[in-house]
Motif scaffolding. Structure first.
Motif, PDB file in Angstrom:
ATOM      1  N   LEU A   1     -19.097  -6.462  -4.194  1.00 30.64           N
ATOM      2  CA  LEU A   1     -18.427  -7.753  -4.431  1.00 30.64           C
ATOM      3  C   LEU A   1     -18.604  -8.926  -3.227  1.00 30.64           C
ATOM      4  O   LEU A   1     -18.980 -10.074  -3.674  1.00 30.64           O
ATOM      5  N   ASN A   2     -18.646  -8.478  -2.225  1.00 31.70           N
ATOM      6  CA  ASN A   2     -19.072  -9.370  -1.275  1.00 31.70           C
ATOM      7  C   ASN A   2     -20.391 -10.145  -1.383  1.00 31.70           C
ATOM      8  O   ASN A   2     -20.570 -11.137  -1.186  1.00 31.70           O
ATOM      9  N   GLY A   3     -21.201  -9.011  -1.463  1.00 33.30           N
ATOM     10  CA  GLY A   3     -22.616  -9.555  -1.721  1.00 33.30           C
ATOM     11  C   GLY A   3     -22.881 -10.667  -2.752  1.00 33.30           C
ATOM     12  O   GLY A   3     -23.431 -11.644  -2.882  1.00 33.30           O
ATOM     13  N   ILE A   4     -22.116 -10.337  -3.923  1.00 31.04           N
ATOM     14  CA  ILE A   4     -21.850 -11.119  -5.134  1.00 31.04           C
ATOM     15  C   ILE A   4     -21.642 -12.403  -4.723  1.00 31.04           C
ATOM     16  O   ILE A   4     -22.052 -13.462  -5.035  1.00 31.04           O
ATOM     17  N   CYS A   5     -20.365 -12.539  -3.776  1.00 29.18           N
ATOM     18  CA  CYS A   5     -19.867 -13.742  -3.359  1.00 29.18           C
ATOM     19  C   CYS A   5     -20.968 -14.549  -2.549  1.00 29.18           C
ATOM     20  O   CYS A   5     -20.980 -15.718  -2.831  1.00 29.18           O
ATOM     21  N   VAL A   6     -21.725 -13.679  -1.679  1.00 31.83           N
ATOM     22  CA  VAL A   6     -22.673 -14.569  -0.863  1.00 31.83           C
ATOM     23  C   VAL A   6     -23.443 -15.122  -1.601  1.00 31.83           C
ATOM     24  O   VAL A   6     -24.167 -16.272  -1.533  1.00 31.83           O
TER      25      VAL A   6
ATOM     26  N   GLN B   1     -28.895 -20.981   5.540  1.00 32.07           N
ATOM     27  CA  GLN B   1     -28.906 -20.190   6.756  1.00 32.07           C
ATOM     28  C   GLN B   1     -27.352 -19.343   6.997  1.00 32.07           C
ATOM     29  O   GLN B   1     -27.594 -18.141   7.396  1.00 32.07           O
ATOM     30  N   LEU B   2     -26.352 -19.976   6.517  1.00 32.17           N
ATOM     31  CA  LEU B   2     -25.323 -19.290   6.510  1.00 32.17           C
ATOM     32  C   LEU B   2     -25.360 -18.352   5.200  1.00 32.17           C
ATOM     33  O   LEU B   2     -25.040 -17.092   5.572  1.00 32.17           O
ATOM     34  N   ALA B   3     -25.749 -18.474   4.128  1.00 32.57           N
ATOM     35  CA  ALA B   3     -26.059 -17.505   3.049  1.00 32.57           C
ATOM     36  C   ALA B   3     -27.106 -16.193   3.356  1.00 32.57           C
ATOM     37  O   ALA B   3     -26.810 -15.055   3.221  1.00 32.57           O
ATOM     38  N   ARG B   4     -28.045 -16.696   4.425  1.00 29.53           N
ATOM     39  CA  ARG B   4     -28.871 -15.650   4.713  1.00 29.53           C
ATOM     40  C   ARG B   4     -28.386 -14.764   5.643  1.00 29.53           C
ATOM     41  O   ARG B   4     -28.409 -13.592   5.542  1.00 29.53           O
ATOM     42  N   SER B   5     -27.497 -15.354   6.672  1.00 26.28           N
ATOM     43  CA  SER B   5     -27.055 -14.156   7.704  1.00 26.28           C
ATOM     44  C   SER B   5     -25.972 -13.614   6.880  1.00 26.28           C
ATOM     45  O   SER B   5     -25.739 -12.287   7.276  1.00 26.28           O
ATOM     46  N   GLU B   6     -24.949 -14.177   6.092  1.00 27.19           N
ATOM     47  CA  GLU B   6     -23.771 -13.495   5.554  1.00 27.19           C
ATOM     48  C   GLU B   6     -24.414 -12.313   4.558  1.00 27.19           C
ATOM     49  O   GLU B   6     -23.999 -11.543   4.279  1.00 27.19           O
ATOM     50  N   GLY B   7     -25.444 -12.632   3.763  1.00 31.29           N
ATOM     51  CA  GLY B   7     -26.173 -11.892   2.899  1.00 31.29           C
ATOM     52  C   GLY B   7     -26.798 -10.543   3.552  1.00 31.29           C
ATOM     53  O   GLY B   7     -26.702  -9.347   2.869  1.00 31.29           O
ATOM     54  N   ARG B   8     -27.238 -10.831   4.769  1.00 32.89           N
ATOM     55  CA  ARG B   8     -27.718  -9.617   5.496  1.00 32.89           C
ATOM     56  C   ARG B   8     -26.593  -8.938   5.907  1.00 32.89           C
ATOM     57  O   ARG B   8     -26.896  -7.510   5.696  1.00 32.89           O
ATOM     58  N   LYS B   9     -25.702  -9.325   6.412  1.00 27.96           N
ATOM     59  CA  LYS B   9     -24.385  -8.358   6.651  1.00 27.96           C
ATOM     60  C   LYS B   9     -24.008  -7.648   5.341  1.00 27.96           C
ATOM     61  O   LYS B   9     -23.716  -6.594   5.652  1.00 27.96           O
ATOM     62  N   ALA B  10     -23.656  -8.360   4.388  1.00 29.99           N
ATOM     63  CA  ALA B  10     -23.469  -7.747   3.055  1.00 29.99           C
ATOM     64  C   ALA B  10     -24.373  -6.713   2.526  1.00 29.99           C
ATOM     65  O   ALA B  10     -23.800  -5.395   2.205  1.00 29.99           O
ATOM     66  N   PHE B  11     -25.463  -6.947   2.848  1.00 27.77           N
ATOM     67  CA  PHE B  11     -26.585  -5.809   2.461  1.00 27.77           C
ATOM     68  C   PHE B  11     -26.292  -4.603   3.387  1.00 27.77           C
ATOM     69  O   PHE B  11     -26.557  -3.455   2.659  1.00 27.77           O
ATOM     70  N   MET B  12     -26.371  -4.736   4.671  1.00 31.39           N
ATOM     71  CA  MET B  12     -26.204  -3.652   5.549  1.00 31.39           C
ATOM     72  C   MET B  12     -24.814  -3.062   5.375  1.00 31.39           C
ATOM     73  O   MET B  12     -24.850  -1.745   5.438  1.00 31.39           O
TER      74      MET B  12
END
Length: 130
Positions: free
Chosen positions: A73-78, A45-56
């Motif tokens: 790089l944030n997206g790669i970290c997520v 769930q955390l990866a999903r929400s942070e991944g969405r933020k990174a993609f946006m």
């Protein structure tokens, strides 16, 4: 590089098994199993929400005409953090959570930037087109 991958395939699961066994002795087998399940679901769930933020963030920077370096790089970290949290074990969960949390992610981003800079300076980074 291959020797590091082989070492990781052998060493990481061994460390995880040791940690699971130790935790099982401390809190019990069923509690350990439940904790592994909870960290997996919560991590997803955390990866999903942070991944969405990174993609946006990447989309917003591209649309504004700026290079999306830090956002990528944030997206790669997520992505890596999410994958680590899906693996059963406590040590990968700790690293995975720190990759997902916004206030610890700059540390990993700095490590990746230094690695990329070293590869670029050495000329050992190659980009292949197919």
């Amino acid at each position: 590089m291959l020797k590091w991958i082989i070492a990781a395939i052998i060493i990481v699961p061994a460390i995880e098994m040791w940690g699971i066994i130790k935790m099982g002795h401390i809190i019990g087998g069923w509690s350990t199993f439940g904790l592994i399940l909870i960290t997996g679901f919560a991590g997803a769930q955390l990866a999903r929400s942070e991944g969405r933020k990174a993609f946006m963030d990447v989309q917003a920077q591209i649309q504004s005409g700026r290079p999306p370096g830090h956002a990528m790089l944030n997206g790669i970290c997520v992505l890596i953090g999410g994958l680590l949290l899906l693996m059963p074990g406590f040590f990968t969960d700790i690293i995975g959570v720190t990759l997902l949390l916004p206030f610890t992610r700059p540390f990993y981003r700095l490590l990746m930037l230094r690695w990329l800079e070293k590869k670029l300076r050495n000329g050992s980074l190659t980009i292949r087109r197919r």
